[in-house]
Structures are given as structure tokens and as C-alpha cells.
Design a protein around this motif. Structure first.
Motif, PDB file in Angstrom:
ATOM      1  N   CYS A  16       0.847  -1.213   0.000  1.00 62.48           N
ATOM      2  CA  CYS A  16       0.000   0.000   0.000  1.00 62.48           C
ATOM      3  C   CYS A  16       0.871   1.248   0.000  1.00 62.48           C
ATOM      4  O   CYS A  16       1.759   1.407   0.835  1.00 62.48           O
ATOM      5  CB  CYS A  16      -0.897  -0.009   1.233  1.00 62.48           C
ATOM      6  SG  CYS A  16      -1.892   1.473   1.378  1.00 62.48           S
ATOM      7  N   ARG A  17       0.608   2.113  -0.957  1.00 61.97           N
ATOM      8  CA  ARG A  17       1.312   3.391  -1.027  1.00 61.97           C
ATOM      9  C   ARG A  17       0.483   4.471  -0.331  1.00 61.97           C
ATOM     10  O   ARG A  17      -0.732   4.326  -0.176  1.00 61.97           O
ATOM     11  CB  ARG A  17       1.541   3.789  -2.484  1.00 61.97           C
ATOM     12  CG  ARG A  17       2.407   2.820  -3.250  1.00 61.97           C
ATOM     13  CD  ARG A  17       2.356   3.088  -4.718  1.00 61.97           C
ATOM     14  NE  ARG A  17       1.008   2.852  -5.244  1.00 61.97           N
ATOM     15  CZ  ARG A  17       0.701   2.818  -6.535  1.00 61.97           C
ATOM     16  NH1 ARG A  17       1.638   3.013  -7.435  1.00 61.97           N
ATOM     17  NH2 ARG A  17      -0.527   2.587  -6.922  1.00 61.97           N
ATOM     18  N   THR A  18       1.114   5.544   0.044  1.00 60.51           N
ATOM     19  CA  THR A  18       0.407   6.658   0.673  1.00 60.51           C
ATOM     20  C   THR A  18      -0.649   7.218  -0.260  1.00 60.51           C
ATOM     21  O   THR A  18      -1.755   7.568   0.168  1.00 60.51           O
ATOM     22  CB  THR A  18       1.409   7.772   1.050  1.00 60.51           C
ATOM     23  OG1 THR A  18       2.438   7.212   1.853  1.00 60.51           O
ATOM     24  CG2 THR A  18       0.727   8.884   1.806  1.00 60.51           C
ATOM     25  N   THR A  19      -0.325   7.267  -1.557  1.00 57.82           N
ATOM     26  CA  THR A  19      -1.289   7.799  -2.517  1.00 57.82           C
ATOM     27  C   THR A  19      -2.513   6.902  -2.653  1.00 57.82           C
ATOM     28  O   THR A  19      -3.621   7.387  -2.880  1.00 57.82           O
ATOM     29  CB  THR A  19      -0.635   7.977  -3.901  1.00 57.82           C
ATOM     30  OG1 THR A  19      -0.065   6.734  -4.309  1.00 57.82           O
ATOM     31  CG2 THR A  19       0.431   9.051  -3.877  1.00 57.82           C
ATOM     32  N   ALA A  22      -4.639   7.770   0.244  1.00 61.36           N
ATOM     33  CA  ALA A  22      -5.204   9.107   0.041  1.00 61.36           C
ATOM     34  C   ALA A  22      -6.378   9.052  -0.939  1.00 61.36           C
ATOM     35  O   ALA A  22      -7.429   9.664  -0.708  1.00 61.36           O
ATOM     36  CB  ALA A  22      -4.129  10.060  -0.462  1.00 61.36           C
TER      37      ALA A  22
END
Length: 201
Positions: A16-19, A22
């Protein structure tokens, strides 16, 4: 629903990426706004419109009077005006010269539109006038005012939902563009050493 599933899927995922988080949070926030704020805006606008229109209904019924007018003679046929009260839109109104007595007792004469198919001299019909005897439109009725208020509220709710969705799409689009820009920068940095043994060591 997709936003909630997206958040749950990424929960604790090492990929999982921060984007990704978001985007999922933006989608969930937009969903909650569409479900809660858009209907609330519709109810508020509909209520304000209902109050204003019902006040207008009361004022019109107080200031407009239903009188009986008499046809003096028929004037030229005008196919431009359609009777809004008729069930089918094909009933044309006729323009006649008529006379009537105002609520204050004064007599008036002038051209008016009537819903009589073949008006002749002496035919009588209802006309709405103001206190001074000038011909005015039929006063707005309460049911029509309520219908207009409901449509205003529904239109506001739909517009608010569409605005929230548009903002969501713009926000997600910018996040995706920034993500791709960062990815291209990373590829540019890795590009010269790509495929070379021991690169970066």
C-alpha cells in the motif's frame, strides 16, 4: 462502497502506497458528502423555496380577483399562445376584445386571451384582475408551488452531488499525475544503470 472496500483491501498491506490510501480516503469522503450533505442541501433549498412560493401564493390570492368578463368581439387568431391548463398542448387560446368591471367598480375594456374555441359577442368568461382592474395572470396555486419547491430541492441535491463528484475526480486526477511524475523521475534516475551488473552497489 468501492471506497470502503478499497480502504479495507489496503489495510495492513505492505504494498500500500500513501497515494493509494489518500485516493481511498478522498473517495470515502466524497461518498459520505454525497449521501449526507447533498440531500441536506436539497432539503434546505426546497424548504426555502417552499416558504417563498407559498408566501407568493398567499399574496397573489389576496391581490388578484376573479371577475366575469364579456366578449365584445373576437380579434385575429394568434397561434402563439397555448392554454397551460389544458391536458393536451394543442388547445390554442383566442384573443378577444372584452369588457369587465374591476373590484373597485370601474369599467375596463381591452384585448385578453380566452380559452373559448369560437368566441362570439356576449360570451362570458372568467378573468383575473388586480385591485385596479388590470388583467393579470391566474394566481399560482399551492400544489404547483409545492411541486416547484420539490423540483428546486431535488435539483440542488443532484447539483451538490455532482459538484462533490467533480471535486473528487479533480483531486484524484492530480494525485495520479503527481504519482506518475514521481515514477518517471525514479525511472530517469535508474535509467542509466538499468541492466548493468552491480549497478548501485
Amino acid at each position: 462502497m468501492r471506497a470502503i472496500r478499497g480502504l479495507w483491501r489496503w489495510r495492513g498491506n505492505p504494498l500500500c502506497r500513501t497515494t493509494d490510501l489518500a485516493e481511498a480516503w478522498v473517495a470515502l469522503t466524497a461518498l459520505l458528502l454525497i449521501v449526507s450533505v447533498a440531500p441536506l442541501a436539497g432539503v434546505l433549498v426546497g424548504g426555502v423555496a417552499q416558504n417563498a412560493l407559498q408566501r407568493s401564493v398567499r399574496e397573489q390570492h389576496q391581490t388578484r380577483h376573479r371577475m366575469t368578463a364579456t366578449v365584445v368581439r373576437a380579434l385575429e387568431r394568434s397561434p402563439l399562445t397555448v392554454d397551460p391548463e389544458s391536458a393536451s398542448g394543442g388547445d390554442l387560446r383566442r384573443r378577444v376584445l372584452a369588457h369587465w368591471t374591476a373590484p373597485d367598480g370601474s369599467r375596463h375594456e381591452g384585448p385578453v386571451m380566452v380559452g373559448i374555441d369560437d368566441p362570439g359577442s356576449g360570451d362570458r368568461f372568467a378573468i383575473w384582475t388586480d385591485a385596479r382592474g388590470r388583467a393579470v395572470a391566474h394566481p399560482l396555486d399551492s400544489a404547483t408551488a409545492t411541486t416547484h419547491a420539490v423540483l428546486a430541492g431535488f435539483g440542488t441535491a443532484v447539483a451538490a452531488g455532482a459538484l462533490v463528484e467533480a471535486v473528487r475526480r479533480i483531486a484524484v486526477g492530480r494525485m495520479v499525475r503527481r504519482r506518475y511524475a514521481r515514477l518517471e523521475q525514479e525511472w530517469d534516475r535508474a535509467g542509466p544503470d538499468w541492466g548493468r551488473t552491480g549497478a548501485g552497489s
